[in-house]
Scaffold this motif. Sequence first.
Motif, mmCIF file in Angstrom:
data_model
loop_
_atom_site.group_PDB
_atom_site.id
_atom_site.type_symbol
_atom_site.label_atom_id
_atom_site.label_comp_id
_atom_site.label_asym_id
_atom_site.label_seq_id
_atom_site.Cartn_x
_atom_site.Cartn_y
_atom_site.Cartn_z
ATOM 1 N N PRO A 88 -5.834 9.421 -16.387
ATOM 2 C CA PRO A 88 -4.985 9.381 -15.495
ATOM 3 C C PRO A 88 -4.199 9.526 -15.611
ATOM 4 N N PRO A 89 -2.957 9.810 -14.900
ATOM 5 C CA PRO A 89 -1.527 9.828 -14.755
ATOM 6 C C PRO A 89 -1.040 8.154 -14.838
ATOM 7 N N MET A 90 -0.612 7.571 -15.093
ATOM 8 C CA MET A 90 -0.199 5.576 -15.135
ATOM 9 C C MET A 90 -0.264 5.291 -14.004
ATOM 10 N N ARG A 91 0.203 6.174 -12.755
ATOM 11 C CA ARG A 91 0.597 5.844 -11.185
ATOM 12 C C ARG A 91 -0.995 5.013 -10.912
ATOM 13 N N ALA A 92 -1.888 5.801 -11.311
ATOM 14 C CA ALA A 92 -3.566 5.637 -10.869
ATOM 15 C C ALA A 92 -3.619 4.251 -11.349
ATOM 16 N N LEU A 93 -3.548 3.956 -12.338
ATOM 17 C CA LEU A 93 -3.625 1.941 -12.860
ATOM 18 C C LEU A 93 -2.016 1.092 -12.160
ATOM 19 N N GLY A 94 -1.554 1.596 -11.131
ATOM 20 C CA GLY A 94 -1.019 0.607 -10.752
ATOM 21 C C GLY A 94 -1.151 0.596 -9.046
ATOM 22 N N GLU A 95 -1.427 1.813 -9.204
ATOM 23 C CA GLU A 95 -2.049 2.384 -7.760
ATOM 24 C C GLU A 95 -3.738 1.149 -7.798
ATOM 25 N N MET A 96 -4.405 1.041 -8.439
ATOM 26 C CA MET A 96 -5.472 0.267 -8.777
ATOM 27 C C MET A 96 -4.631 -1.290 -9.106
ATOM 28 N N TRP A 97 -4.434 -1.342 -9.401
ATOM 29 C CA TRP A 97 -3.792 -2.997 -9.492
ATOM 30 C C TRP A 97 -3.699 -3.158 -8.625
ATOM 31 N N LEU A 98 -3.254 -2.316 -7.108
ATOM 32 C CA LEU A 98 -2.396 -3.333 -6.418
ATOM 33 C C LEU A 98 -3.470 -2.887 -4.698
ATOM 34 N N ALA A 99 -4.870 -2.542 -5.353
ATOM 35 C CA ALA A 99 -5.981 -1.754 -4.256
ATOM 36 C C ALA A 99 -6.627 -3.719 -4.191
ATOM 37 N N GLU A 100 -7.350 -3.973 -3.032
ATOM 38 C CA GLU A 100 -7.981 -5.034 -2.804
ATOM 39 C C GLU A 100 -8.590 -5.237 -3.629
ATOM 40 N N PRO A 101 -8.883 -6.209 -4.415
ATOM 41 C CA PRO A 101 -10.493 -6.315 -5.597
ATOM 42 C C PRO A 101 -11.271 -6.498 -4.616
ATOM 43 N N ALA A 102 -12.624 -5.767 -5.129
ATOM 44 C CA ALA A 102 -14.018 -5.784 -4.705
ATOM 45 C C ALA A 102 -15.124 -6.840 -4.875
ATOM 46 N N GLY A 103 -14.721 -7.323 -5.715
ATOM 47 C CA GLY A 103 -15.594 -8.309 -6.179
ATOM 48 C C GLY A 103 -16.752 -7.896 -7.371
ATOM 49 N N THR A 104 -17.139 -8.694 -7.788
ATOM 50 C CA THR A 104 -17.853 -8.326 -9.181
ATOM 51 C C THR A 104 -19.197 -7.278 -8.865
ATOM 52 N N ALA A 105 -19.237 -8.297 -7.839
ATOM 53 C CA ALA A 105 -20.902 -7.098 -7.414
ATOM 54 C C ALA A 105 -20.444 -5.645 -7.468
ATOM 55 N N SER A 106 -19.719 -5.052 -6.454
ATOM 56 C CA SER A 106 -19.183 -3.505 -6.568
ATOM 57 C C SER A 106 -18.816 -2.948 -7.474
ATOM 58 N N SER A 107 -18.772 -1.643 -7.798
ATOM 59 C CA SER A 107 -18.807 -1.373 -8.605
ATOM 60 C C SER A 107 -17.419 -0.289 -8.439
ATOM 61 N N LYS A 108 -17.156 -0.784 -7.919
ATOM 62 C CA LYS A 108 -15.172 -0.656 -6.730
ATOM 63 C C LYS A 108 -14.348 -0.931 -8.266
ATOM 64 N N LYS A 109 -14.099 -0.414 -9.142
ATOM 65 C CA LYS A 109 -12.822 -0.422 -9.387
ATOM 66 C C LYS A 109 -11.387 -0.973 -8.879
ATOM 67 N N ALA A 110 -10.915 -2.464 -8.725
ATOM 68 C CA ALA A 110 -10.117 -2.127 -7.697
ATOM 69 C C ALA A 110 -8.908 -3.418 -8.704
ATOM 70 N N GLY A 111 -7.904 -3.917 -7.639
ATOM 71 C CA GLY A 111 -7.508 -5.487 -8.294
ATOM 72 C C GLY A 111 -6.682 -5.292 -9.660
ATOM 73 N N PRO A 112 -6.111 -6.591 -10.098
ATOM 74 C CA PRO A 112 -4.940 -6.972 -11.102
ATOM 75 C C PRO A 112 -6.006 -6.320 -12.526
ATOM 76 N N LEU A 113 -6.733 -7.455 -12.188
ATOM 77 C CA LEU A 113 -8.087 -7.247 -13.149
ATOM 78 C C LEU A 113 -9.018 -6.285 -13.807
ATOM 79 N N ASP A 114 -8.640 -5.675 -12.951
ATOM 80 C CA ASP A 114 -9.838 -4.085 -13.577
ATOM 81 C C ASP A 114 -8.625 -2.901 -13.878
ATOM 82 N N ALA A 115 -7.054 -3.487 -13.540
ATOM 83 C CA ALA A 115 -6.596 -2.236 -13.906
ATOM 84 C C ALA A 115 -6.324 -2.803 -15.099
ATOM 85 N N THR A 116 -5.809 -3.940 -15.465
ATOM 86 C CA THR A 116 -5.737 -4.627 -16.990
ATOM 87 C C THR A 116 -6.482 -3.532 -17.918
#
Length: 369
Positions: A88-116
Amino acid sequence: MPSTIASAIHAPLIIDIAGTSLSKVDKQRLQHPLVGGLILFARNWENRAQLTALCQSIKKLRPDLLICVDHEGGRVQRFKTDGFTHLPPMRALGEMWLAEPAGTASSKKAGPLDATQAASACGYVLGAELRACGVDMSFTPVLDLDYGSSGVIGDRSFGRDPRVVSLLAKSLMHGLLQSGMANCGKHFPGHGFVAADSHTEIPVDQRSLKAILADDAAPYRWLGSVTSSVMPAHVIYPKVDKRPAGFSSKWLGDILRGQLGFTGAIFSDDLSMEGARRLDGQVVSYTQAAVAALQAGCDLVLLCNQSVGKGEPVDELIAGLTEALLKNEWHASETSEERRRALLPSKPAVGWDALMVQPAYMQALDWVL
């Protein structure tokens, strides 16, 4: 060949080749003692077997040559078929960082820790796939900030916040390190603020040094201990120096090495770009640009896309830099050569077939968007 050149202790030139295999002329150029490596482009690619054979032939010619490529992800990815993962373009990782974390039970990747975690995975997949084919390093990551005005940077940037950019870049660098690949932060001190494209224009950034150091250049301070190499921008910052950063001893010596404490290798950006063709208001030759970059503090200089056809510009630069060395217009540096060799992988690569079933690689693929 003069003995002073034959025994040169510094091989600063990074050149390219025209085709998918080495010609007789390519071999002659790559064996010159001032040539330290080459950069590959999409025209040098047919498939993995061909790329692997090409890299093997380069290393057979000279094991110390550094094989490089611009392979960032998104729109800057030279090899995209025959099994290479579309990163992916690196912007996609920055957008993932800014997204609201979905919690460990979710398959959605979002938030700073998922982004790193995803950034580390991208770095590992990027580095491992290239190394499996024999490529030594990629000129990545982009550390420029995205102000929304630079088309040439754009989605190649992780984002606008230098803190987010630094942490995601550090994670990507960690993935590269796991694969055994060096990294290159670019384009120092920052190309994202100006709208002009240094490939075709000479961008000018009118901001003060204080403003640039506080924002755009901050990642270089925070990542100094993990950054293998840096590529400066072909951008003029007139409140600091009248020359573009890559030709400025103020930027490279006083600020990057002195103030920010950087000790790795410094690559010039492509000397064929418009931003490198004029210095002090005068049109310069490739040799003059290379000498100016080396005098300013670059360890290595790139000349890209000039081998097509008969490749006269490549031969002229090799001859010109040789003559300039003999005339003491630039000085071979043992330290620069040590920095170049430090970029070569220090551990064997995992072969492609073994990589495809390697647990660490398979886990990383799950995190790549």
